[in-house]
Each structure stands twice: as structure tokens, then as C-alpha cells.
Design an enzyme around this catalytic site. Structure first.
Site, PDB file in Angstrom:
ATOM      1  N   GLY A  57       0.770  -1.231   0.000  1.00  0.00           N
ATOM      2  CA  GLY A  57       0.000   0.000   0.000  1.00  0.00           C
ATOM      3  C   GLY A  57       0.799   1.277   0.000  1.00  0.00           C
ATOM      4  N   GLU A  58       2.069   1.224  -0.290  1.00  0.00           N
ATOM      5  CA  GLU A  58       2.878   2.437  -0.309  1.00  0.00           C
ATOM      6  C   GLU A  58       3.408   2.782  -1.690  1.00  0.00           C
ATOM      7  OE1 GLU A  58       4.464   0.092   2.158  1.00  0.00           O
ATOM      8  OE2 GLU A  58       3.286   0.792   3.850  1.00  0.00           O
TER       9      GLU A  58
END
Length: 156
Positions: A132-133
Site C-alpha cells: 500500500g505504499e
């Protein structure tokens, strides 16, 4: 989108938890399912209504970036599930947006493979990521840089 229409869509779609692994990204899943269910008759106004009701600023902003790719002739890397939802919204608004999209990877989210199929994209990286980054996009940029270097600098 009126409240009655939104409630009808919620009833048609059913339980969001059926396609989410941990109940994460529920608004993203709801936006995706709403757009998918209605995409045959969806238009720009419908997409704007869905994004304003359930999409969130992140999806709306990324949708604009994908549309900007058309305007500026610039490829945009799709990274993970939320950006795939934004890519679908952009593709419904302007189908030409698909030509500017470079898919990086399929995330571990259960709906990601279904969404990739719906977008008719085949991501390059298959690494079961769920960070998720933006890690998939960073990895994809390295691959694009390498491919560009080989194309420009290699002689055969």
C-alpha cells in the site's frame, strides 16, 4: 446520485465483505462494484456521482491523473487496487485513457484480479504484494527505465 438510487445500488451489489479480504478499502470496493455493475450505461456524470458518494478524494484525484495522461500524452502507472478503481473510472469517462495506463502489479486484494480482467490489463509484476505504499509503481518505474536504456543503448 440521489439517496434512493444509491440505496438501490447498495441492495443490488450485496455484501462488500464477499470480495474484500479484511474489510479494507470498503469505499474503493463499493465504488468499483457500483461502476462495474452500471458501466454499460455509465457516463461521465454517473462516474462523478459515484465518486462523490462513495469514491473518496484519493480515487477522484487518481482518476484525474489518468485522464491527464491523455491530455499530456504521458503514460501513467497503475499501482494496486485503489488506483485500479480510479483507472476504471477514468476509462468509463474517456475510453482513450486506457492507452495511457501501464499496470504494475496485481495486489493481494481478492478483487484485484477481477478488476484487472475488467480493465483488460495484464500487470507485469506478480509478487503477491499488499504493502500500500506505491511499491509496485516504484518497481515498475525501474523496469521501464531498464527497458528504455536497453532500447536506446543496445545495438543488435
Amino acid at each position: 446520485m440521489k439517496d434512493k438510487e444509491l440505496n438501490n445500488l447498495k441492495n443490488e451489489i450485496g455484501e462488500i465483505e464477499d470480495v474484500t479480504k479484511y474489510g479494507e478499502f470498503v469505499s474503493s470496493y463499493f465504488a468499483w462494484l457500483t461502476l462495474s455493475k452500471q458501466k454499460e450505461r455509465a457516463d461521465k456524470e454517473y462516474v462523478f456521482s459515484v465518486l462523490s458518494c462513495v469514491g473518496g478524494y484519493d480515487i477522484a484525484g487518481m482518476c484525474g491523473i489518468f485522464l491527464g495522461g491523455i491530455e499530456y500524452g504521458m503514460p501513467i502507472v497503475i499501482d494496486g487496487f485503489i488506483s485500479m478503481v480510479a483507472a476504471l473510472a477514468a476509462k468509463i469517462i474517456n475510453p482513450a485513457a486506457a492507452g495511457c495506463m501501464i499496470p504494475s502489479h496485481i495486489s493481494r486484494e481478492p478483487g484485484a484480479a477481477l478488476l484487472a480482467k475488467e480493465l483488460a490489463i495484464e500487470p507485469v509484476i506478480m509478487a503477491d504484494m499488499a504493502l500500500g505504499e506505491g511499491t509496485g509503481a516504484v518497481m515498475m518505474m525501474s523496469l521501464i527505465d531498464t527497458a528504455n536504456h536497453v532500447y536506446k543503448e543496445s545495438y543488435s
